[in-house]
Design an enzyme around this catalytic site. Structure first.
Site, mmCIF file in Angstrom:
data_model
loop_
_atom_site.group_PDB
_atom_site.id
_atom_site.type_symbol
_atom_site.label_atom_id
_atom_site.label_comp_id
_atom_site.label_asym_id
_atom_site.label_seq_id
_atom_site.Cartn_x
_atom_site.Cartn_y
_atom_site.Cartn_z
ATOM 1 N N HIS A 54 -31.561 37.725 -11.997
ATOM 2 C CA HIS A 54 -31.455 37.422 -10.837
ATOM 3 C C HIS A 54 -30.901 36.162 -10.414
ATOM 4 O O HIS A 54 -31.262 35.100 -10.979
ATOM 5 C CB HIS A 54 -32.815 37.698 -10.095
ATOM 6 C CG HIS A 54 -32.942 37.206 -8.831
ATOM 7 N ND1 HIS A 54 -32.372 37.760 -7.558
ATOM 8 C CD2 HIS A 54 -33.696 36.363 -8.299
ATOM 9 C CE1 HIS A 54 -32.524 36.971 -6.456
ATOM 10 N NE2 HIS A 54 -33.386 36.244 -6.851
ATOM 11 N N CYS A 68 -37.132 40.328 -4.668
ATOM 12 C CA CYS A 68 -35.840 39.784 -5.713
ATOM 13 C C CYS A 68 -35.989 40.589 -6.857
ATOM 14 O O CYS A 68 -34.823 41.064 -7.384
ATOM 15 C CB CYS A 68 -35.858 38.498 -6.202
ATOM 16 S SG CYS A 68 -35.899 37.240 -4.501
ATOM 17 N N ASN A 96 -28.182 33.275 -3.127
ATOM 18 C CA ASN A 96 -29.236 34.279 -3.596
ATOM 19 C C ASN A 96 -29.217 35.336 -2.570
ATOM 20 O O ASN A 96 -29.523 35.327 -1.347
ATOM 21 C CB ASN A 96 -30.575 33.597 -3.472
ATOM 22 C CG ASN A 96 -31.703 34.490 -4.066
ATOM 23 O OD1 ASN A 96 -31.606 35.455 -4.059
ATOM 24 N ND2 ASN A 96 -32.885 33.909 -4.250
HETATM 25 N N1 ACO Z 1 -30.924 19.481 1.810
HETATM 26 C C1 ACO Z 1 -31.446 18.127 1.567
HETATM 27 N N2 ACO Z 1 -32.678 17.916 1.109
HETATM 28 C C2 ACO Z 1 -33.657 18.991 1.019
HETATM 29 C C3 ACO Z 1 -33.329 20.062 1.223
HETATM 30 C C4 ACO Z 1 -31.970 20.375 1.594
HETATM 31 N N3 ACO Z 1 -31.328 21.852 1.886
HETATM 32 N N4 ACO Z 1 -34.165 20.992 1.103
HETATM 33 C C5 ACO Z 1 -35.352 20.242 0.850
HETATM 34 N N5 ACO Z 1 -34.879 18.897 0.767
HETATM 35 C C6 ACO Z 1 -35.709 17.528 0.458
HETATM 36 C C7 ACO Z 1 -37.082 17.835 0.547
HETATM 37 O O1 ACO Z 1 -37.470 17.634 2.050
HETATM 38 C C8 ACO Z 1 -37.730 16.721 -0.210
HETATM 39 O O2 ACO Z 1 -37.695 15.662 0.438
HETATM 40 P P1 ACO Z 1 -38.693 14.567 0.235
HETATM 41 O O3 ACO Z 1 -38.687 14.075 -1.214
HETATM 42 O O4 ACO Z 1 -38.299 13.393 1.209
HETATM 43 O O5 ACO Z 1 -40.057 15.030 0.917
HETATM 44 C C9 ACO Z 1 -36.605 16.824 -1.366
HETATM 45 O O6 ACO Z 1 -35.330 17.183 -0.858
HETATM 46 C C10 ACO Z 1 -37.100 17.354 -2.404
HETATM 47 O O7 ACO Z 1 -37.767 18.599 -2.195
HETATM 48 P P2 ACO Z 1 -38.139 19.446 -3.323
HETATM 49 O O8 ACO Z 1 -38.615 20.714 -2.530
HETATM 50 O O9 ACO Z 1 -39.196 18.718 -4.096
HETATM 51 O O10 ACO Z 1 -36.934 19.600 -4.280
HETATM 52 P P3 ACO Z 1 -36.842 20.691 -5.580
HETATM 53 O O11 ACO Z 1 -36.143 19.533 -6.594
HETATM 54 O O12 ACO Z 1 -38.044 21.216 -6.011
HETATM 55 O O13 ACO Z 1 -35.586 21.493 -5.254
HETATM 56 C C11 ACO Z 1 -35.618 23.783 -4.705
HETATM 57 C C12 ACO Z 1 -36.021 22.551 -3.977
HETATM 58 C C13 ACO Z 1 -34.285 23.845 -4.833
HETATM 59 C C14 ACO Z 1 -35.933 25.034 -3.432
HETATM 60 C C15 ACO Z 1 -36.394 24.301 -5.658
HETATM 61 O O14 ACO Z 1 -37.715 23.928 -5.337
HETATM 62 C C16 ACO Z 1 -36.030 25.529 -6.359
HETATM 63 O O15 ACO Z 1 -35.104 26.020 -6.557
HETATM 64 N N6 ACO Z 1 -37.079 26.565 -6.262
HETATM 65 C C17 ACO Z 1 -37.095 27.815 -6.822
HETATM 66 C C18 ACO Z 1 -37.171 28.427 -5.456
HETATM 67 C C19 ACO Z 1 -36.033 29.477 -5.545
HETATM 68 O O16 ACO Z 1 -34.903 29.571 -6.193
HETATM 69 N N7 ACO Z 1 -36.037 30.272 -4.445
HETATM 70 C C20 ACO Z 1 -35.250 31.383 -4.180
HETATM 71 C C21 ACO Z 1 -35.887 32.831 -3.480
HETATM 72 S S1 ACO Z 1 -37.264 33.235 -4.550
HETATM 73 C C22 ACO Z 1 -36.393 33.838 -5.886
HETATM 74 O O17 ACO Z 1 -35.268 34.341 -5.460
HETATM 75 C C23 ACO Z 1 -36.882 33.561 -7.351
#
Ligand code: ACO
Length: 331
Positions: free
Chosen positions: A258, A113, A288
């Site tokens: 980003h 990224c 992204n």
């Molecule tokens: N749809 C529905 N439910 C989902 C999905 C989805 N696509 N993905 C995960 N879940 C569920 C999980 O299984 C979990 O269920 P559970 O509670 O029954 O176990 C629940 O949603 C919550 O999951 P979390 O991972 O805790 O959700 P969070 O609020 O952390 O959001 C996310 C996830 C959006 C990925 C977040 O962690 C995030 O934004 N992280 C940053 C990572 C990022 O942006 N990466 C991009 C690439 S890296 C970069 O470019 C910087």
């Protein structure tokens, strides 16, 4: 010593629009979940046969046209991607071939990224060293073909899109215009927090049937850990860049972060105390696109008239590696 000016920008995204609703047909997810957690409403995915080099060429041609330059004026290419068209050679030589530029160097750069800003430091150094006057810098990504589109991969699959962005960089006479500075960081202790384990040259063969069965070729991430680090490192990176020039966040005219997740960008914006009109967000439409998010967002911002000569442009990135970076440009 010359400075480096961005004299043209361009971008290209595939015409295939994939909405959140379309993803609900492939995996257990919902438009509400995706919008609330990420801000993404749709993304662009390539059609069968479209290559990263194709996307990069279209973005590069737009940047060349924007600058009023011919392809033949480009003296070097720097191309950032984490999703090369082939394991080797890098996508850069395919782009070079498509642009008809046989002979000039083409550097492939892997910083995920942060790739575009890593590339900006490399290109800026090439220009400041007076080895090259005109450098084409490209960020390009095809993420869609590498995603696990089942419910198992939903945390990653809903985030990513495909696209390319380009900037044409040229030497200008010193002064206070152009790239003021670039700052880069990496912390490989977190390499496996966001990665694709396979294909791997450490194994015979690179990809085995067992790897495919286990899904080791799909990217995985600890989303919460990435979120925590990104929201800390990105504002720090901006503050370091500003301090190096005796500037304050209030001096920024436009921030291009980003596009990882709208919530990450909003936290960075809040920490820096910037109003909405000074921050570029387009993740809603493209998801992204990794190394391509910053040049795509920059090209759109330029076309929307959001940068005037003399404005202070700040770009900041965080991603897999971990790598992170910031850059200041006097437009
Ligand atoms: N749809 C529905 N439910 C989902 C999905 C989805 N696509 N993905 C995960 N879940 C569920 C999980 O299984 C979990 O269920 P559970 O509670 O029954 O176990 C629940 O949603 C919550 O999951 P979390 O991972 O805790 O959700 P969070 O609020 O952390 O959001 C996310 C996830 C959006 C990925 C977040 O962690 C995030 O934004 N992280 C940053 C990572 C990022 O942006 N990466 C991009 C690439 S890296 C970069 O470019 C910087």
């Amino acid at each position: 010593m010359p400075s480096t000016a961005i004299i043209g920008t361009g971008f290209h995204v595939p015409d295939r629009v994939v909405s959140n609703a379309e993803l609900t047909g492939l995996m257990d997810t919902s438009d509400e979940w995706i919008v609330e957690r990420t801000g993404i409403r749709e993304r662009r995915w390539v059609r069968e046969g479209e290559s990263g080099a194709d996307l990069a060429r279209r973005a590069s041609e737009m940047a060349l046209e924007d600058a009023g330059c011919e392809a033949g004026e480009v003296e070097a290419i720097v191309l950032a991607t984490l999703s090369p068209d082939h394991f080797f050679p890098g996508t850069g030589v395919f782009l070079q071939r498509e642009l008809g530029l046989a002979g000039i160097p083409s550097i492939d750069l892997r910083a995920q990224c942060s790739g575009f800003l890593y590339g900006l430091q490399v290109a800026d150094a090439l220009i400041r060293s007076e080895q090259y006057r005109t450098v084409l810098l490209v960020g390009v990504e095809i993420q869609s073909t590498g995603l696990d589109l089942s419910t198992r991969g939903r945390d990653m699959a809903v985030l990513f899109g495909d696209g390319a962005g380009a900037a044409l960089l040229e030497a200008i006479d010193g002064g206070d215009r152009g790239v003021l500075s670039t700052h880069l960081w990496a912390d490989g202790r977190h390499a496996e927090t966001l990665w694709a384990e396979s294909p791997s040259a450490c194994r015979h063969p690179y990809v085995s049937a067992a790897d495919l069965d286990a899904g080791r070729h799909y990217p995985t991430m600890d989303g919460r850990d990435v979120f925590r680090h990104a929201t800390r490192r990105m504002p720090e990176a901006v503050e370091t860049a500003l301090e190096a020039h005796g500037l304050a966040a209030s001096d920024i005219d436009l921030l291009v972060p980003h596009q990882a997740n709208l919530r990450i960008s909003q936290m960075v914006q809040r920490r820096l105390g910037l109003p909405d009109e000074k921050v570029v967000n387009n993740i809603e439409r493209y998801g992204n696109t990794t190394a391509a998010t910053i040049p795509i967002a920059l090209a759109e911002a330029v076309r929307a008239g959001r940068l005037e000569p003399g404005d202070l442009l700040c770009m900041v990135a965080f991603g897999s590696g971990f790598t992170w970076a910031s850059a200041l440009v006097r437009w």
